[in-house]
Design a protein around this motif. Structure first.
Motif, mmCIF file in Angstrom:
data_model
loop_
_atom_site.group_PDB
_atom_site.id
_atom_site.type_symbol
_atom_site.label_atom_id
_atom_site.label_comp_id
_atom_site.label_asym_id
_atom_site.label_seq_id
_atom_site.Cartn_x
_atom_site.Cartn_y
_atom_site.Cartn_z
ATOM 1 N N LEU A 1 -51.249 -20.093 11.368
ATOM 2 C CA LEU A 1 -51.548 -21.449 10.914
ATOM 3 C C LEU A 1 -52.658 -22.007 11.786
ATOM 4 O O LEU A 1 -52.480 -22.217 12.990
ATOM 5 C CB LEU A 1 -50.288 -22.317 10.996
ATOM 6 C CG LEU A 1 -49.107 -21.786 10.177
ATOM 7 C CD1 LEU A 1 -47.822 -22.512 10.550
ATOM 8 C CD2 LEU A 1 -49.389 -21.896 8.695
ATOM 9 N N CYS A 2 -53.834 -22.224 11.188
ATOM 10 C CA CYS A 2 -55.019 -22.645 11.944
ATOM 11 C C CYS A 2 -55.727 -23.791 11.238
ATOM 12 O O CYS A 2 -55.667 -23.913 10.019
ATOM 13 C CB CYS A 2 -56.017 -21.496 12.044
ATOM 14 S SG CYS A 2 -55.404 -20.033 12.875
ATOM 15 N N ASN B 1 -55.716 -15.400 21.500
ATOM 16 C CA ASN B 1 -55.495 -16.746 22.021
ATOM 17 C C ASN B 1 -54.210 -16.933 22.819
ATOM 18 O O ASN B 1 -53.869 -18.057 23.152
ATOM 19 C CB ASN B 1 -55.512 -17.747 20.855
ATOM 20 C CG ASN B 1 -56.824 -17.741 20.128
ATOM 21 O OD1 ASN B 1 -57.871 -17.884 20.743
ATOM 22 N ND2 ASN B 1 -56.794 -17.543 18.827
ATOM 23 N N GLY B 2 -53.496 -15.893 23.103
ATOM 24 C CA GLY B 2 -52.242 -16.032 23.840
ATOM 25 C C GLY B 2 -51.089 -16.371 22.924
ATOM 26 O O GLY B 2 -50.230 -15.555 22.657
ATOM 27 N N LYS B 3 -51.096 -17.587 22.397
ATOM 28 C CA LYS B 3 -50.049 -18.029 21.487
ATOM 29 C C LYS B 3 -50.670 -18.708 20.274
ATOM 30 O O LYS B 3 -51.769 -19.246 20.343
ATOM 31 C CB LYS B 3 -49.101 -19.027 22.169
ATOM 32 C CG LYS B 3 -48.257 -18.428 23.266
ATOM 33 C CD LYS B 3 -47.335 -19.478 23.861
ATOM 34 C CE LYS B 3 -46.473 -18.879 24.951
ATOM 35 N NZ LYS B 3 -45.576 -19.886 25.543
ATOM 36 N N GLY B 4 -49.913 -18.697 19.190
ATOM 37 C CA GLY B 4 -50.331 -19.379 17.973
ATOM 38 C C GLY B 4 -49.108 -19.670 17.132
ATOM 39 O O GLY B 4 -48.015 -19.159 17.403
ATOM 40 N N CYS C 1 -48.693 -27.710 20.099
ATOM 41 C CA CYS C 1 -49.973 -27.544 20.785
ATOM 42 C C CYS C 1 -50.604 -26.182 20.542
ATOM 43 O O CYS C 1 -51.699 -25.928 21.021
ATOM 44 C CB CYS C 1 -49.787 -27.753 22.285
ATOM 45 S SG CYS C 1 -49.290 -29.422 22.719
ATOM 46 N N PHE C 2 -49.953 -25.299 19.797
ATOM 47 C CA PHE C 2 -50.443 -23.935 19.673
ATOM 48 C C PHE C 2 -51.148 -23.635 18.356
ATOM 49 O O PHE C 2 -51.145 -22.518 17.876
ATOM 50 C CB PHE C 2 -49.299 -22.943 19.918
ATOM 51 C CG PHE C 2 -48.781 -23.006 21.320
ATOM 52 C CD1 PHE C 2 -49.556 -22.610 22.393
ATOM 53 C CD2 PHE C 2 -47.512 -23.504 21.571
ATOM 54 C CE1 PHE C 2 -49.087 -22.691 23.693
ATOM 55 C CE2 PHE C 2 -47.030 -23.582 22.865
ATOM 56 C CZ PHE C 2 -47.823 -23.179 23.930
#
Length: 190
Positions: free
Chosen positions: A119-120, A28-31, A89-90
């Motif tokens: 963290l999702c 996802n690029g960033k998280g 936003c990530f």
């Protein structure tokens, strides 16, 4: 916004627990990731942003739409331009999340979270169909292809996932407030 420094020209919409940090992810690029262990029930984020009707929202550039949260059947909260993008936003989607909503703007740990865990939350916790959306609008809420890779992956996340009995049971008390209220009313009718 956690421990990030603010500048005069940067508007801060949200708060992120200082025990979370942005890191690169494979898919996802960033998280956001836990820097330390986080206990069940602990606040991880408080979302903020501009409150917009869906009509206003669908006029935004498509890249900005990804960074909004639906807070009502006809309202969203988010940024209006990419320069307003913040660490909050990530949060990426997972069909096996460790975070859930408390009300409309809080994300809390649904279970104990280990250091270095991403963290999702499940985007199905706040997606809901609109009664007034024009079919020509960008289909941001229709369905999203899931790449979370969990054993419980649904492959597609839709604005109707809140209706799934297994998700209602799994996320009871952790849906976005307006979705949880709708579920509670349906339960009372049975």
């Amino acid at each position: 916004m956690g421990n990030a420094k603010l500048t005069k020209n940067k508007r801060t919409f949200s708060w992120i627990n200082p025990e979370a940090e942005v890191r690169k992810t494979e898919k996802n690029g960033k998280g956001l990731f836990a820097k330390t262990n986080i206990k069940k029930g602990e606040k991880v984020a408080i979302f903020g942003g501009y409150i917009m009707t869906l009509k206003e929202f669908f006029k935004l550039p498509p890249d900005v739409m990804h960074y909004a949260s639906q807070i009502d059947e006809e309202m969203v909260m988010g940024i209006k331009k990419m320069s307003e993008l913040e660490d909050s936003c990530f949060f990426n989607h997972s069909c096996d999340p460790n975070l859930g909503y408390r009300g409309q703007i809080f994300l809390v740990a649904m279970r104990n979270i280990r250091k270095n865990e991403e963290l999702c939350f499940d985007y199905g916790m706040d997606l809901h169909p609109s009664k007034t959306r024009n079919p020509k609008d960008v289909k941001r809420f229709d369905k999203l292809e899931c790449q979370c890779g969990s054993k419980r992956c649904r492959k597609i996340v839709t604005e109707y996932d809140w209706e799934l009995p297994e998700l209602q049971k799994k996320y009871d008390g952790y849906f976005q407030w307006f979705v949880q209220e709708k579920i509670n009313k349906l339960k009372n009718k049975k």
